[in-house]
Design an enzyme around this catalytic site. Structure first.
Site, mmCIF file in Angstrom:
data_model
loop_
_atom_site.group_PDB
_atom_site.id
_atom_site.type_symbol
_atom_site.label_atom_id
_atom_site.label_comp_id
_atom_site.label_asym_id
_atom_site.label_seq_id
_atom_site.Cartn_x
_atom_site.Cartn_y
_atom_site.Cartn_z
ATOM 1 N N SER A 132 -43.070 -3.021 -21.969
ATOM 2 C CA SER A 132 -41.948 -3.891 -21.827
ATOM 3 C C SER A 132 -42.187 -4.881 -20.625
ATOM 4 C CB SER A 132 -41.250 -2.513 -21.403
ATOM 5 O OG SER A 132 -41.089 -2.237 -20.324
ATOM 6 N N THR A 154 -44.801 2.849 -22.842
ATOM 7 C CA THR A 154 -45.568 3.954 -22.519
ATOM 8 C C THR A 154 -45.540 5.298 -23.533
ATOM 9 O OG1 THR A 154 -45.763 3.575 -19.969
ATOM 10 C CG2 THR A 154 -46.448 5.631 -20.583
ATOM 11 N N THR A 195 -40.505 1.469 -19.723
ATOM 12 C CA THR A 195 -39.681 1.736 -18.592
ATOM 13 C C THR A 195 -39.623 0.592 -17.622
ATOM 14 O OG1 THR A 195 -41.554 2.734 -17.298
ATOM 15 C CG2 THR A 195 -39.995 4.100 -18.653
ATOM 16 N N ASP A 196 -40.638 -0.259 -17.840
ATOM 17 C CA ASP A 196 -40.663 -1.612 -16.624
ATOM 18 C C ASP A 196 -39.297 -2.324 -16.807
ATOM 19 O OD1 ASP A 196 -43.165 -0.660 -15.786
ATOM 20 O OD2 ASP A 196 -44.061 -2.702 -16.301
#
Length: 327
Positions: free
Chosen positions: A53, A9, A86-87
């Protein structure tokens, strides 16, 4: 220092169709830090990947770890920052922590809002990450996550909110410190484990799958993953680490066949414990499962995959795993 970009992101911009896709290169991210924060940033930049990610793989994690290690070996490098989605940031952070050693830190960061959002949190997070990576106080920290002003250990870090800017926490161990007004304040440190040999890692022999446990679950998924070639399995069990008698029978069968089964839990906090019989943790331990301590399924999978990717000997994996996941 070096900034390695992998997408996520923090690098996304909104397209004409309304979806956001990773587009910004490492140099653009660093330039945005200079523009929005006024920080004097003098770094080497490298685009390692440019993906969301949710598309990370063990091979890509090994690629990121390899580039971070290479930069840390270069004379004059005082730290490495990796920008990441961030995933699955918690998985890559733990993978890097297991394989990359050195006195200077590797710092992972990202953003919850796209790069072209007026209130993007990416520039501040990246500026904070650079501050930590170049700070003398960070010497010996190993791999950490810097997000929303907090410095968090790679081991035990978890994404705890889908969209909020305070997206990460270390529920069982707490944060290491924080970044305020360009200064690093550390409240604690973590003891390091021995590092694994990245040159020996082979992702082709490191398939590990996560199996969810829930009321009425049977062994269908366990046997399907084993048939698909998994060498390890992580049980996302209930409570302190409980499943069903059917799961216990399958764990005993698969463990005897040479698979490594790890017992974790879906509960956010607390240790995994072998307390209950009748399909509970005590029976699973007797069936051959390894306890993951306080390590939750995403990072338990990374620890097990790392060991299976390095070792051919299952006995060595079973012996070493508890040390990798010890608190």
């Amino acid at each position: 220092m070096a900034v390695l970009a992998t997408g996520g992101t923090i690098a996304t911009r909104r397209g004409e169709d309304g979806t956001v896709v990773a587009r910004a290169a490492a140099e653009e991210l660093v330039a945005t830090v200079r523009e929005r924060t006024g920080a004097d940033v003098d770094v080497l930049v490298e685009d390692v990947l440019r993906v969301g990610s949710y598309r990370m793989t063990l091979e890509r994690m090994a690629q990121v770890a390899g580039r971070a290690a290479a930069h840390l070996r270069a004379p004059g490098t005082d730290g490495v920052v990796v920008t990441h989605g961030t995933d699955t940031l918690e998985e890559t952070a733990f993978f890097v922590d297991l394989f990359v050693e050195g006195e200077r830190p590797v710092v992972l960061t990202g953003a919850q809002r796209p790069a072209d959002a007026p209130d993007s949190d990416g520039p501040r997070n990246l500026a904070d990450a650079i501050t930590v990576a170049t700070s003398p106080e960070a010497s010996g920290l190993g791999t950490v996550v810097v997000f929303d002003g907090e410095v968090l250990p790679a081991r035990g870090v978890r994404k705890v909110h889908t969209v909020a800017s305070s997206a990460f926490a270390a529920p069982d161990g707490g944060s290491l410190g924080w970044v305020r007004e360009g200064r690093v304040h550390l409240a604690s440190r973590r003891e390091h484990r021995p590092h694994l040999d990245l040159g020996a890692f082979d992702a082709a022999r490191a398939r590990v799958d996560v199996v969810a446990c829930y009321p009425g679950v049977d062994a269908t998924a366990l046997r399907a993953f084993a048939a698909a070639g998994a060498r390890g399995l992580v049980l996302e069990a209930t409570g302190a680490g409980n499943a069903t008698p059917e799961i216990c029978d399958a764990v005993a069968e698969l463990s005897a066949a040479g698979l490594v089964v790890v017992l974790s839990t879906r509960v956010p906090e607390g240790p995994v414990a072998a307390i209950y019989g009748d399909g509970g943790g005590a029976d699973l331990l007797d069936a051959g499962a390894l306890l993951s301590g306080r390590t939750r399924p995403p990072q338990a999978r990374i620890a097990l995959a790392a060991l299976l990717g390095v070792h051919d000997d299952v006995a060595a994996v079973r012996e070493t795993f508890p040390r990798l996941c010890s608190a």
